[in-house]
Motif scaffolding. Structure first.
Motif, PDB file in Angstrom:
ATOM      1  N   SER A 101       0.569  -1.168   0.170  1.00  0.00           N
ATOM      2  CA  SER A 101       0.143  -0.021   0.034  1.00  0.00           C
ATOM      3  C   SER A 101       1.199   1.174  -0.041  1.00  0.00           C
ATOM      4  O   SER A 101       0.525   1.945  -0.131  1.00  0.00           O
ATOM      5  N   GLU A 102       2.406   0.885   0.174  1.00  0.00           N
ATOM      6  CA  GLU A 102       3.231   2.448   0.362  1.00  0.00           C
ATOM      7  C   GLU A 102       3.779   2.340  -0.710  1.00  0.00           C
ATOM      8  O   GLU A 102       4.381   3.369  -0.810  1.00  0.00           O
ATOM      9  N   GLY A 103       2.947   1.846  -2.018  1.00  0.00           N
ATOM     10  CA  GLY A 103       3.529   2.096  -3.287  1.00  0.00           C
ATOM     11  C   GLY A 103       5.257   1.246  -3.527  1.00  0.00           C
ATOM     12  O   GLY A 103       5.632   1.718  -4.810  1.00  0.00           O
ATOM     13  N   VAL A 104       5.326   0.344  -2.784  1.00  0.00           N
ATOM     14  CA  VAL A 104       5.940  -0.715  -3.237  1.00  0.00           C
ATOM     15  C   VAL A 104       6.150  -1.803  -4.263  1.00  0.00           C
ATOM     16  O   VAL A 104       5.484  -2.355  -3.369  1.00  0.00           O
ATOM     17  N   LEU A 105       6.953  -2.426  -4.852  1.00  0.00           N
ATOM     18  CA  LEU A 105       7.057  -3.372  -5.070  1.00  0.00           C
ATOM     19  C   LEU A 105       7.832  -4.502  -4.958  1.00  0.00           C
ATOM     20  O   LEU A 105       8.996  -4.215  -5.082  1.00  0.00           O
ATOM     21  N   ILE A 106       7.450  -5.060  -3.724  1.00  0.00           N
ATOM     22  CA  ILE A 106       8.868  -6.112  -3.497  1.00  0.00           C
ATOM     23  C   ILE A 106       8.723  -7.130  -3.903  1.00  0.00           C
ATOM     24  O   ILE A 106       7.688  -8.571  -5.073  1.00  0.00           O
ATOM     25  N   VAL A 107      10.383  -8.070  -4.580  1.00  0.00           N
ATOM     26  CA  VAL A 107      10.494  -8.653  -5.432  1.00  0.00           C
ATOM     27  C   VAL A 107      11.449  -9.659  -4.837  1.00  0.00           C
ATOM     28  O   VAL A 107      12.355  -9.364  -3.703  1.00  0.00           O
ATOM     29  N   LYS A 108      11.141 -10.916  -4.107  1.00  0.00           N
ATOM     30  CA  LYS A 108      11.968 -12.292  -3.616  1.00  0.00           C
ATOM     31  C   LYS A 108      12.169 -13.277  -4.653  1.00  0.00           C
ATOM     32  O   LYS A 108      10.877 -13.888  -5.275  1.00  0.00           O
ATOM     33  N   SER A 109      12.577 -13.987  -4.260  1.00  0.00           N
ATOM     34  CA  SER A 109      13.193 -15.273  -4.902  1.00  0.00           C
ATOM     35  C   SER A 109      14.496 -16.243  -3.863  1.00  0.00           C
ATOM     36  O   SER A 109      15.638 -15.532  -3.322  1.00  0.00           O
ATOM     37  N   GLU A 110      14.683 -16.988  -3.041  1.00  0.00           N
ATOM     38  CA  GLU A 110      14.792 -18.000  -2.755  1.00  0.00           C
ATOM     39  C   GLU A 110      15.145 -17.265  -1.178  1.00  0.00           C
ATOM     40  O   GLU A 110      14.435 -16.394  -0.683  1.00  0.00           O
ATOM     41  N   ARG A 111      16.699 -16.406  -1.185  1.00  0.00           N
ATOM     42  CA  ARG A 111      17.463 -15.568   0.351  1.00  0.00           C
ATOM     43  C   ARG A 111      17.176 -13.942  -0.138  1.00  0.00           C
ATOM     44  O   ARG A 111      16.835 -13.264   0.737  1.00  0.00           O
ATOM     45  N   SER A 112      17.323 -13.901  -1.455  1.00  0.00           N
ATOM     46  CA  SER A 112      16.594 -12.234  -2.128  1.00  0.00           C
ATOM     47  C   SER A 112      15.922 -11.493  -1.850  1.00  0.00           C
ATOM     48  O   SER A 112      14.136 -12.098  -2.141  1.00  0.00           O
ATOM     49  N   LYS A 113      16.013 -10.319  -1.753  1.00  0.00           N
ATOM     50  CA  LYS A 113      14.569  -9.644  -1.895  1.00  0.00           C
ATOM     51  C   LYS A 113      15.166  -8.048  -1.827  1.00  0.00           C
ATOM     52  O   LYS A 113      16.534  -7.316  -1.546  1.00  0.00           O
ATOM     53  N   PHE A 114      14.010  -7.267  -2.723  1.00  0.00           N
ATOM     54  CA  PHE A 114      14.228  -6.087  -3.027  1.00  0.00           C
ATOM     55  C   PHE A 114      12.999  -5.558  -2.917  1.00  0.00           C
ATOM     56  O   PHE A 114      12.000  -5.791  -3.518  1.00  0.00           O
ATOM     57  N   GLU A 115      13.062  -4.319  -2.456  1.00  0.00           N
ATOM     58  CA  GLU A 115      11.861  -3.300  -2.490  1.00  0.00           C
ATOM     59  C   GLU A 115      12.113  -2.162  -3.478  1.00  0.00           C
ATOM     60  O   GLU A 115      12.692  -1.002  -3.438  1.00  0.00           O
ATOM     61  N   LEU A 116      11.784  -1.665  -4.237  1.00  0.00           N
ATOM     62  CA  LEU A 116      11.407  -1.571  -5.783  1.00  0.00           C
ATOM     63  C   LEU A 116      10.363   0.345  -5.966  1.00  0.00           C
ATOM     64  O   LEU A 116       9.127  -0.346  -5.425  1.00  0.00           O
ATOM     65  N   GLN A 117      10.385   0.925  -5.689  1.00  0.00           N
ATOM     66  CA  GLN A 117       9.740   2.560  -5.971  1.00  0.00           C
ATOM     67  C   GLN A 117       8.756   2.044  -7.463  1.00  0.00           C
ATOM     68  O   GLN A 117       9.069   1.724  -8.365  1.00  0.00           O
ATOM     69  N   THR A 118       7.593   2.336  -6.980  1.00  0.00           N
ATOM     70  CA  THR A 118       6.678   2.427  -8.448  1.00  0.00           C
ATOM     71  C   THR A 118       6.084   3.267  -8.316  1.00  0.00           C
ATOM     72  O   THR A 118       6.066   4.521  -7.686  1.00  0.00           O
ATOM     73  N   PHE A 119       5.406   3.963  -9.848  1.00  0.00           N
ATOM     74  CA  PHE A 119       4.896   5.111 -10.350  1.00  0.00           C
ATOM     75  C   PHE A 119       3.560   4.650 -10.270  1.00  0.00           C
ATOM     76  O   PHE A 119       2.625   4.221 -10.162  1.00  0.00           O
ATOM     77  N   ASP A 120       2.863   5.665 -10.021  1.00  0.00           N
ATOM     78  CA  ASP A 120       0.697   5.807 -10.132  1.00  0.00           C
ATOM     79  C   ASP A 120       0.723   5.676 -11.322  1.00  0.00           C
ATOM     80  O   ASP A 120       1.088   6.062 -12.572  1.00  0.00           O
ATOM     81  N   PRO A 121       0.053   4.469 -11.736  1.00  0.00           N
ATOM     82  CA  PRO A 121      -0.473   3.585 -13.020  1.00  0.00           C
ATOM     83  C   PRO A 121      -1.513   4.785 -13.989  1.00  0.00           C
ATOM     84  O   PRO A 121      -1.309   4.712 -15.370  1.00  0.00           O
ATOM     85  N   LYS A 122      -1.867   5.253 -13.082  1.00  0.00           N
ATOM     86  CA  LYS A 122      -2.422   7.033 -13.887  1.00  0.00           C
ATOM     87  C   LYS A 122      -1.475   7.668 -14.663  1.00  0.00           C
ATOM     88  O   LYS A 122      -1.491   8.116 -15.986  1.00  0.00           O
ATOM     89  N   THR A 123       0.205   7.717 -14.109  1.00  0.00           N
ATOM     90  CA  THR A 123       1.008   8.340 -15.386  1.00  0.00           C
ATOM     91  C   THR A 123       1.713   7.134 -16.433  1.00  0.00           C
ATOM     92  O   THR A 123       2.444   8.120 -17.103  1.00  0.00           O
ATOM     93  N   PHE A 124       0.987   6.206 -16.533  1.00  0.00           N
ATOM     94  CA  PHE A 124       1.443   5.726 -17.989  1.00  0.00           C
ATOM     95  C   PHE A 124       0.480   5.747 -18.555  1.00  0.00           C
ATOM     96  O   PHE A 124      -0.381   5.675 -18.750  1.00  0.00           O
ATOM     97  N   LYS A 125       0.744   6.496 -19.843  1.00  0.00           N
ATOM     98  CA  LYS A 125       0.202   6.490 -20.867  1.00  0.00           C
ATOM     99  C   LYS A 125      -0.058   5.125 -21.822  1.00  0.00           C
ATOM    100  O   LYS A 125       1.337   4.744 -22.682  1.00  0.00           O
TER     101      LYS A 125
END
Length: 386
Positions: A101-125
């Motif tokens: 809900s904070e606008g973050v995409l959490i990517v996980k695989s085995e022991r690895s974890k990334f937290e990526l900032q996302t864009f508001d989908p409305k800004t995607f043309k």
């Protein structure tokens, strides 16, 4: 959104996405990919630029090795290059995407974890096109389309002074035909297809056709649905799972029908592989000369090739040939000849000069492939070009 991907399937999609998404643009959202998990068990990937639109689908099959398992639908917009680099380097066979809900995409695989900032989908043309009324379409084998692109884009111009020549004229009528030229050479390729509706032609940028060829599947039985309209071409395959739309060049392609010669003064037939090897040896010397020029003479069952550079040195070589007609001394651009011959199929190449300073036509075993290379003027058999 919450999805579990098969890493191999996800990476295949992302590899195609980064072919399309630009890396050097002022607006960050232009470097993104839109990923949407729907309620109908489909994950849609979308990349959009001013020139192209690429759509990919992964289906939640619910059994076996699943490309994507959707646990919660939703949509995110993230940087395309970074998400692809992350997935590529993850060690696990499965990768999970979960948005917060904070606008973050959490990517996980085995022991690895990334937290990526996302864009508001409305800004995607999202793409919006107004299609031309006249539509023509066809079905053809993916390998045939890939080969047709290979046989045409090499001859396109890189200069912006004539925009139409930066593209390939694709025409649907009695099959699919591709014609291209940079004013020094001309390429022609044709593929028989099952025409579904209409006829028409468009000039498509060579850069994006090369990207399309790189994305096309290599399976012998994979078919491509091709839609050709005045202002774009769309290729889709994998039962519509992948769709690539390219905006056409808004310029008139010159009429090339009068350029193709109909009468020839000679036919020189040589082994294709041997000729390529010989030309590449000659190019070692000629690459430093103006226009990468070399000469050949037909004589005594051989094509004798030579080139020289005042600084590097000189080279003489030959290849066996079946010679019919006059024996000419011709000058030509070695690189242009190599690119044309490499684009063709077959075991032999027939060189058809129309005269000592007229276009040289190249033909392969396949009658649907041919090319023209303009010669350079030669002074004599013992001197370089004027």
């Amino acid at each position: 959104m919450n999805i579990i991907f098969n890493k191999k399937d996800l990476l295949r999609v992302l590899d195609d996405i980064i072919r399309v998404v630009p890396t050097h643009v002022t607006s960050p959202v232009l470097r993104t990919v839109r990923i949407e998990a729907t309620n109908d068990d489909t994950v849609n990937f979308l990349a959009v630029t001013a020139e192209v639109t690429l759509r990919h689908k992964l289906i939640d099959m619910g059994f076996g090795e699943n490309p994507a398992a959707i646990e919660e639908p939703g949509v995110v917009v993230v940087y395309a290059k970074e998400i692809r680099e992350i997935v590529k380097r993850l060690s696990g066979k499965q990768v999970s995407f979960r948005s917060s809900s904070e606008g973050v995409l959490i990517v996980k695989s085995e022991r690895s974890k990334f937290e990526l900032q996302t864009f508001d989908p409305k800004t995607f043309k999202l793409p919006s096109y107004q299609d031309a009324e006249c539509t023509c379409s066809a079905e053809l084998n993916a390998k045939d389309l890939k080969q047709l692109i290979k046989q045409s884009t090499y001859a396109c111009s890189t200069s912006s002074d004539r925009p139409a020549l930066q593209g390939v004229q694709l025409s649907l009528g009695e099959g699919l035909t591709a014609v291209s030229s940079d004013r020094f050479r001309l390429a022609f390729s044709h593929v028989d297809t099952d025409i579904e509706t209409g006829t028409g032609s468009s000039v498509i940028p060579s850069e994006w056709l090369d990207h399309l060829a790189a994305m096309l599947p290599s399976d012998d039985d994979e078919m491509v649905h091709l839609v050709l309209i005045d202002n774009h071409v769309t290729a889709s395959w994998n039962d519509g799972g992948t769709s690539f739309r390219i905006q056409a060049i808004d310029a008139k392609f010159p009429d090339m029908t009068k350029i193709w010669p109909t009468r020839f003064a000679a036919h020189y037939t040589v082994k294709r592989a041997v000729l390529i090897e010989t030309l590449e040896r000659v190019l070692i010397i000629s690459h430093g000369t103006d226009n990468q020029i070399a000469h050949f003479e037909a004589n005594d069952g051989q094509l004798k090739l030579r080139s020289q550079d005042p600084v590097v040195g000189k080279v003489e070589d030959s290849v066996e040939a079946t010679i019919q007609g006059e024996a000419f001394h011709l000058g030509f651009n070695v690189r242009f000849m190599i690119e044309a011959i490499k684009s063709m199929d077959g075991d032999t190449i027939t060189i058809k000069p129309t005269g000592p300073s007229s276009p040289i036509q190249l033909e392969s075993d396949n009658p649907n492939q041919k090319a023209i290379v303009l010669p350079v003027r030669v002074v004599s058999a013992s001197n370089q070009t004027a």
